[in-house]
Design an enzyme around this catalytic site. Structure first.
Site, PDB file in Angstrom:
ATOM      1  CB  CYS A 307       2.256   6.462   1.644  1.00 57.74           C
ATOM      2  SG  CYS A 307       2.413   5.968   3.372  1.00 57.74           S
ATOM      3  CG  HIS A 355      -1.597   8.110   3.224  1.00 64.48           C
ATOM      4  ND1 HIS A 355      -0.899   7.212   2.454  1.00 64.48           N
ATOM      5  CD2 HIS A 355      -2.134   9.002   2.349  1.00 64.48           C
ATOM      6  CE1 HIS A 355      -1.015   7.528   1.183  1.00 64.48           C
ATOM      7  NE2 HIS A 355      -1.754   8.609   1.088  1.00 64.48           N
ATOM      8  CG  HIS A 367      -1.443   9.942  -2.437  1.00 61.17           C
ATOM      9  ND1 HIS A 367      -2.350   9.507  -1.490  1.00 61.17           N
ATOM     10  CD2 HIS A 367      -2.166  10.072  -3.584  1.00 61.17           C
ATOM     11  CE1 HIS A 367      -3.551   9.402  -2.037  1.00 61.17           C
ATOM     12  NE2 HIS A 367      -3.477   9.740  -3.295  1.00 61.17           N
TER      13      HIS A 367
END
Length: 395
Positions: A307, A355, A367
Site C-alpha cells: 500500500c 493502510h 490502493h
C-alpha cells in the site's frame, strides 16, 4: 495493504481524524479452528462463518501493520549498511595514511642509524601503543629535527583519527546487526500472519466460501453507497464554493466589499491550489497505470506494490518525495476533513495507520489491498466508515 474489514467502534472525530478507541474483544482463537480441522466436531463446536471472516480480516490487518514495520526496518538497515560501508572505506584510507606515516618515521630512524646520529628512543617510539604519551614522558620531541617533528605529528594525528573511525565503525556494525534482526523479526511476523489466514480459509467448505462471497458483496454494496453519499456531499460543497467565488467576483467588479477572496475560495476552504492539482493528476495517472498489478508486501514496484509503496511511487512520479512507511507518510502533508478530500490526497486507515490509499474523488481511491489481491479502485468505506483514520494532502 490488506483487506481490513474488522468492525471497529466509532470514536470522536476532529478535522477528519478519528481518535483511538478501545480495542474490541479478542476473536475466536486459531487453536480452536485447528482442533476442528483434526476432528469431526459437531456444528455447535465449529466457529461461525462470521467469526472466521473476522479472524481472517484481523490477521490481514496485523500482517499489514507488520509489513509497515518490515518496510521501516528494511529502510533503516539499508541506511545503516551504507553508513557502515562509508566508515569502513574511511578506516581503510586512514589506515593506509597511518602506515605511510609510520614508514616515514622508520626511514628517519634508519637514516640516523646509518649516520650514527640515531635517537635511541626512536625504535621504542615506533613500537609504542600511545606515541603521544611516550612523547610526554620522554621529551623525545625536543631532540627531533623540524621535518621529523612534522612526521611525528602527522603520525599521531593519523593514529588518533584511525582509532576514532574504527570505534565508529564498530558501533555502526552493532546497530546494523540490530536492524537486521528487526527486519528478520518483522518478516517472520508477516509470513506467520498470512500463513494462518490462508490456513483458515482453506478449511472452509464450498458452501461457506459461497456464503463468504455473498457477505463480501453486501459489504461492497454498502461501501459504494457511502461513497456515493460522500460524492454528493462534495458536489454540493463545490457548488457552494463556486457561488461564493462568483458573488465575490461580482462584488469586486461592482466596487463593493467582499467577505471572501476569489483566490482562497472563502473562509475555511481547503481547496488546493492549481499546482497541487497538476501534481495530483500526475500521481493519479501513475496509480491508474498500476491497476491490475499484484500486491506484494514490501514491494515498491514496478511489477508489484504494497500500500505505502504504491502511494510513494505515485507521488514520486509527480516530483514529490514521500517517506516509505504509512506512519511517516501521514506526517508528510496537511490533514483535511474527509468531506474535503481532493484527488491525490492520501487516505489512512486504522489507529495503527497500517493502510493507505490514493483518493481519486467521489468517495473512491486506488490502493494495493492485501496479499492475493491486485491494485484496484475501491470505495474508501470498503471496511466501514470507522476504519478511516485521516486524510492528508501531501506537501
Amino acid at each position: 495493504m490488506a483487506s481490513h474489514r474488522k468492525s471497529r467502534p466509532t470514536g470522536s472525530r476532529v478535522a477528519g481524524i478519528r481518535t483511538p478507541a478501545l480495542a474490541t474483544a479478542a476473536l475466536t482463537s486459531v487453536a480452536l479452528l485447528s482442533q476442528t480441522a483434526n476432528a469431526t466436531p459437531s456444528d455447535d463446536d465449529r466457529p461461525s462463518l462470521e467469526e472466521v471472516e473476522k479472524k481472517v480480516d484481523d490477521l490481514y490487518r496485523q500482517a499489514g501493520s507488520a509489513t509497515e514495520k518490515y518496510n521501516a526496518a528494511k529502510e533503516k538497515t539499508a541506511k545503516q549498511r551504507k553508513k557502515v560501508d562509508t566508515l569502513l572505506d574511511d578506516v581503510a584510507q586512514r589506515t593506509q595514511k597511518l602506515n605511510d606515516a609510520r614508514e616515514e618515521l622508520g626511514s628517519f630512524a634508519s637514516a640516523q642509524y646509518r649516520t650514527g646520529t640515531a635517537v635511541p628512543e626512536t625504535a621504542t617510539f615506533l613500537l609504542a601503543d600511545s606515541p603521544q604519551e611516550y612523547f610526554d614522558q620522554n621529551q623525545l620531541m625536543g631532540r627531533l629535527t623540524g621535518r621529523q617533528k612534522t612526521a611525528v605529528d602527522d603520525y599521531v594525528t593519523q593514529q588518533s583519527e584511525t582509532m576514532k573511525k574504527r570505534r565508529e565503525a564498530a558501533e555502526s556494525l552493532e546497530t546494523l546487526t540490530g536492524s537486521q534482526q528487526d527486519l528478520k523479526t518483522a518478516k517472520s511476523t508477516v509470513q506467520k500472519k498470512l500463513a494462518t489466514a490462508r490456513e483458515l480459509l482453506s478449511k472452509l467448505t464450498a458452501e461457506e466460501k459461497a456464503r463468504l462471497a455473498t457477505i463480501e458483496k453486501k459489504k461492497q454494496e454498502e461501501a459504494a453507497r457511502k461513497a456515493a453519499e460522500l460524492a454528493e456531499q462534495q458536489a454540493r460543497q463545490q457548488a457552494e464554493e463556486r457561488e461564493r467565488r462568483e458573488e465575490a467576483a461580482q462584488q469586486e467588479s461592482g466596487g463593493g466589499s467582499s467577505t471572501g477572496s476569489s483566490e482562497s475560495g472563502g473562509s475555511g476552504s481547503s481547496t488546493p491550489d492549481s499546482s497541487y492539482g497538476t501534481k495530483a493528476e500526475k500521481a493519479l495517472g501513475f496509480a491508474r497505470a498500476q491497476i491490475g498489478k499484484p500486491y506484494v508486501w514490501g514491494a515498491t514496484g514496478p511489477g508489484s506494490y504494497d500500500c505505502s509503496g504504491l502511494t510513494q511511487a505515485a507521488w514520486k512520479a509527480a516530483g514529490v518525495t514521500l517517506p516509505r512507511v504509512t506512519y511517516d507518510q501521514v506526517n508528510a502533508g496537511t490533514t483535511v476533513p474527509v468531506s474535503q478530500a481532493q484527488p491525490g490526497d492520501l487516505v489512512f486507515f486504522y489507529d495503527d495507520l497500517s493502510h493507505v490509499g490514493l483518493y481519486i474523488g467521489n468517495g473512491m481511491m486506488i490502493h494495493a489491498p492485501k496479499p492475493g489481491a491486485y491494485v484496484r479502485e475501491e470505495s474508501i468505506y470498503y471496511d466501514g466508515e470507522s476504519s478511516i483514520h485521516s486524510v492528508v494532502r501531501p506537501a
